[in-house]
Write an enzyme that holds these catalytic residues in place. Structure first.
Site, PDB file in Angstrom:
ATOM      1  N   ASP A  16     -48.817  26.585 -42.876  1.00  0.00           N
ATOM      2  CA  ASP A  16     -50.201  26.184 -43.159  1.00  0.00           C
ATOM      3  C   ASP A  16     -50.763  25.561 -41.885  1.00  0.00           C
ATOM      4  OD1 ASP A  16     -52.566  25.547 -44.617  1.00  0.00           O
ATOM      5  OD2 ASP A  16     -51.845  23.503 -44.857  1.00  0.00           O
ATOM      6  N   SER A  17     -52.078  25.344 -41.889  1.00  0.00           N
ATOM      7  CA  SER A  17     -52.694  24.667 -40.756  1.00  0.00           C
ATOM      8  C   SER A  17     -52.271  23.196 -40.693  1.00  0.00           C
ATOM      9  CB  SER A  17     -54.218  24.751 -40.897  1.00  0.00           C
ATOM     10  OG  SER A  17     -54.610  24.260 -42.159  1.00  0.00           O
ATOM     11  N   CYS A  63     -51.852  29.029 -46.147  1.00  0.00           N
ATOM     12  CA  CYS A  63     -53.214  28.627 -45.781  1.00  0.00           C
ATOM     13  C   CYS A  63     -54.199  29.737 -46.168  1.00  0.00           C
ATOM     14  CB  CYS A  63     -53.237  28.411 -44.267  1.00  0.00           C
ATOM     15  SG  CYS A  63     -54.855  28.008 -43.613  1.00  0.00           S
ATOM     16  N   GLU A 111     -57.608  14.516 -46.784  1.00  0.00           N
ATOM     17  CA  GLU A 111     -56.769  13.982 -45.692  1.00  0.00           C
ATOM     18  C   GLU A 111     -56.866  12.459 -45.631  1.00  0.00           C
ATOM     19  OE1 GLU A 111     -54.995  15.654 -43.089  1.00  0.00           O
ATOM     20  OE2 GLU A 111     -55.265  17.609 -44.054  1.00  0.00           O
ATOM     21  N   CYS A 127     -58.461  26.868 -51.302  1.00  0.00           N
ATOM     22  CA  CYS A 127     -58.087  26.081 -50.124  1.00  0.00           C
ATOM     23  C   CYS A 127     -56.904  25.212 -50.532  1.00  0.00           C
ATOM     24  CB  CYS A 127     -59.272  25.211 -49.694  1.00  0.00           C
ATOM     25  SG  CYS A 127     -58.863  24.046 -48.385  1.00  0.00           S
ATOM     26  N   HIS A 154     -56.083  22.281 -49.940  1.00  0.00           N
ATOM     27  CA  HIS A 154     -56.298  20.870 -50.278  1.00  0.00           C
ATOM     28  C   HIS A 154     -56.961  20.653 -51.632  1.00  0.00           C
ATOM     29  CE1 HIS A 154     -55.455  20.608 -46.063  1.00  0.00           C
ATOM     30  NE2 HIS A 154     -55.653  19.296 -46.010  1.00  0.00           N
TER      31      HIS A 154
END
Ligand code: DGL
Length: 268
Positions: A12-13, A75, A154, A186, A188
């Site tokens: 993932d990023s 991702c 985040e 996504c 997140h």
């Protein structure tokens, strides 16, 4: 040499893809996972397709050198921009998160109107619309980029009032269009599920592609005769391109004790 006991590579990023790694570990308890989070170069969402493809190729080649037997692109943005390139250039099986998420959404919808939220890159690529319409051409699809969701997660602003206000603003078109199924496109966004659900109400089904991707990873390993033995003891590795301590702390929120240490590898 790659064998059935070789690990599955997941990338993932950053840390968000741990939602997918967690589901792979839960559904495939005998598989070892080598996870790479590109924390030095996150976010991928606003970057150009070419840049995301280059980063994805670098990570895939690093993970291949680590001896992974299959690759899970956790991702959404990297799946949207780089999946075909990775499938062409790698000899191992590669799976992304978009097709599994699309299949789950098509199964869930009753009125044939599906919403997709994701990063700017994912939404602009049109990858979800293509995947959904390849399954069912008559679907109505409403998409919306929600770029502020990633930094909010985040920062740990999971259930703050500010996050709710932003969610109301982003999701207003989804509500207006009477979408009955929303893909959380996504890594997140599953962490914002309670806020998103309370804004949209109980009639809108939320699709988290992590579960479905893990399920399809199991099928892919079986199909390629690569599944680990049912007596195998898994051993996991976590690698970040920056700040391993931060990764460890945030990673423990996703995975608890399953993540004990983090290695660092700079790419590019
Ligand atoms: N992992 C990205 C995705 O799923 C979100 C974070 C980023 O922008 O890099 O699209």
């Amino acid at each position: 040499m790659v064998t059935n006991s070789s690990p599955v590579g997941v990338f993932d990023s950053g840390i968000g893809g741990l939602t997918v790694a967690h589901e792979v570990m839960r559904q495939l308890p005998h598989e070892s996972v080598t996870y790479f989070g590109d924390t030095a170069r996150v976010p991928y969402g606003p970057k150009s397709p070419e840049t995301v493809r280059r980063y994805s190729r670098e990570i895939a080649s690093f993970l291949a050198d680590q001896g992974v037997k299959a690759l899970v692109v956790a991702c959404n943005t990297a799946t949207a921009h780089a999946l075909p390139t990775l499938r062409e250039s790698l000899t191992m099986p590669v799976i992304g998160v978009i097709e599994p998420g699309a299949r789950a959404a098509v199964r869930a919808t009753r009125n044939g109107h599906i919403g997709v939220i994701g990063t700017v890159g994912t939404i602009k690529s049109g990858a979800y619309e293509r995947a959904l319409r390849a399954i069912e051409p008559s679907l109505r699809v409403t998409t919306r980029a929600c770029p502020l969701f990633v930094p909010l997660v985040e920062e740990g602003w999971i259930d703050s009032e500010a996050t709710r206000l932003i969610a109301e603003e982003y999701l207003a078109p989804i509500l207006r269009e009477e979408v009955d199924t929303l893909v959380l496109g996504c890594t997140h966004y599953p962490l914002l599920k309670p806020t998103i659900a309370s804004v949209l109400g109980a009639d809108v089904r939320l699709i988290d592609s992590a579960e479905e991707t893990a399920n399809e990873t199991a099928a892919m390993l079986q199909q390629h005769c690569l599944a680990a033995s049912t007596t195998a003891e898994p051993s996991h590795r976590f690698i970040a391109s920056d700040d391993p301590l931060m990764f460890l702390q945030l990673g423990q929120r996703f995975l608890g004790d399953a993540i004990e240490s983090v290695e660092v590898k700079t790419l590019g």
